[in-house]
Design a protein around this motif. Structure first.
Motif, short mmCIF file in Angstrom:
data_model
loop_
_atom_site.label_atom_id
_atom_site.label_comp_id
_atom_site.label_asym_id
_atom_site.label_seq_id
_atom_site.Cartn_x
_atom_site.Cartn_y
_atom_site.Cartn_z
N LEU A 1 -9.25 10.79 -4.81
CA LEU A 1 -8.15 10.36 -3.94
C LEU A 1 -8.35 8.93 -3.44
N GLN B 1 0.83 -1.21 0.00
CA GLN B 1 0.00 0.00 0.00
C GLN B 1 0.87 1.25 0.00
N GLU C 1 -7.54 6.50 -6.13
CA GLU C 1 -6.08 6.42 -6.29
C GLU C 1 -5.42 5.63 -5.16
N GLU D 1 -4.65 14.26 5.35
CA GLU D 1 -5.63 13.52 4.52
C GLU D 1 -5.20 12.07 4.31
N LEU D 2 -3.91 11.91 4.01
CA LEU D 2 -3.42 10.56 3.69
C LEU D 2 -3.38 9.67 4.93
N ARG E 1 -5.66 -2.26 9.98
CA ARG E 1 -6.33 -3.56 9.79
C ARG E 1 -5.31 -4.66 9.47
N PRO F 1 -6.24 3.51 8.56
CA PRO F 1 -7.07 2.35 8.88
C PRO F 1 -6.71 1.10 8.07
N THR F 2 -6.20 1.29 6.85
CA THR F 2 -5.79 0.13 6.04
C THR F 2 -4.64 -0.58 6.73
N VAL G 1 1.57 4.11 -2.86
CA VAL G 1 1.28 5.52 -2.60
C VAL G 1 2.49 6.38 -2.94
N MET H 1 -3.48 12.63 -5.57
CA MET H 1 -2.56 11.97 -4.63
C MET H 1 -1.28 12.78 -4.40
N ALA I 1 -2.02 15.74 -2.05
CA ALA I 1 -2.78 15.51 -0.81
C ALA I 1 -1.90 15.81 0.41
N LYS J 1 -5.42 9.84 7.41
CA LYS J 1 -6.82 9.50 7.67
C LYS J 1 -7.31 8.40 6.72
N LEU J 2 -6.87 8.50 5.47
CA LEU J 2 -7.33 7.56 4.45
C LEU J 2 -6.62 6.21 4.55
N LEU J 3 -5.29 6.25 4.77
CA LEU J 3 -4.49 5.03 4.69
C LEU J 3 -4.24 4.39 6.06
#
Lengths: 198, 198
Positions: free
Chosen positions: B148, A156, B151, A179-180, A190, A186-187, A160, A172, A175, A182-184
């Protein structure tokens, strides 16, 4: 080569010695790969005493990071990951990777290494061994997470960084870190703590 | 060049004509990028009538995919994504990407394109425009997902393909499709349907 300096900077030419060791290290790593390269072999290639190599570099991992001008060593990353609550490890890791790669000065040598790994099988093998054995497996084993999950997280963030800095995909590339994360976050969270059996 | 053939295979040399159009297309895409390349410009470069180009290729996207020997066109991907329940879009997308890249024959041209995009800014620009405008933004807009997030999903799968097929990290390189769908499906699902504001 006995009587090697204990204090760098005190002896004329010691800056060069370090540079010569790194040049030799790059040659040996490229030729033997990360796993088979040894401090002894690098010392021989640089025509210095192994103790002098140890004087400048604590570990083979540290020497690899210095030789490839990587911004951070596995020995620095792993404690940072383990520090702080496990429930925030995803955000912590994404934030750290973004900070370490934020400046072109620290990012460029890493991107250069990845570029050669993509086009040269010998470099790919060296990079694979370093990434797996010195970084990903260490993280996986310390955190007791299956290797595949740690590699999914690596994939991941690798994607990125490539999308952001090499392909320069928008939005991307522009960003914010916030922002990143927050988005990445949780990935990665997990992958590192998810309780399904993968 | 009027009186161009309507049925390929009926006229001697028509297989070559298609090949010549693709050669011209590769040249024009490399020079102008994906956005600025036109069917008319490619026809001019190939010294054929634009109608003949349209006869072989419905769209500029299809021509790009054929020129770069990509295994699948955006026009084929997007309907597959939209088909079936939205709650399974993550698994569907991961499964499709793994299937399409499973054989070296279909994968190699794509990897070759990515390799040149990594090392050549002109190819990177062409790849960026194609990936963004012909694929990612289309998917994002059809599914009403922020660019985003799409992406981030692209980055995850790009990283997985690089780790699996170029860096050959283990266990990623040997993992089954089933394992990977289970591990990565929820990540893409969250990007495509997550309701946090990113």
């Amino acid at each position: 080569m006995s009587g090697t300096p204990r204090r760098p900077g005190r002896r004329p030419g010691s800056a060069d010695t370090r540079g010569e060791i790194l040049t030799a290290a790059r040659r040996v790593f490229a030729e033997k790969g990360f796993d088979k390269a040894t401090v002894r072999g690098i010392a021989r290639e640089a025509q210095v005493d192994p103790a002098l190599v140890h004087h400048y570099f604590d570990t083979k991992e540290g020497m690899f990071a210095a030789a490839m001008q990587l911004p951070i060593t596995p020995q620095e990353v792993i404690p940072l990951l383990l520090e702080g609550p496990r429930t925030e490890i995803g955000e912590r890791l994404v934030g750290m990777i973004l900070r370490v790669t934020a400046s072109a000065e620290t990012r460029d040598p890493m991107v250069a290494l990845i570029r050669s790994a993509m086009t040269n099988e010998q470099v790919a093998a060296m990079f694979r061994e370093f990434i797996s054995n010195a970084l990903l497996y260490q993280v996986a084993d310390r955190l007791q997470v299956p290797h595949l999950r740690v590699e999914a997280g690596f994939a991941q963030m690798f994607g990125v960084l490539m999308a952001r800095y090499v392909l320069k995909l928008e939005p991307m590339a522009s960003a914010s870190h916030e922002e990143l994360v927050k988005l990445l976050g949780p990935t990665l969270q997990r992958y590192f703590t998810g309780d399904d059996p993968n």
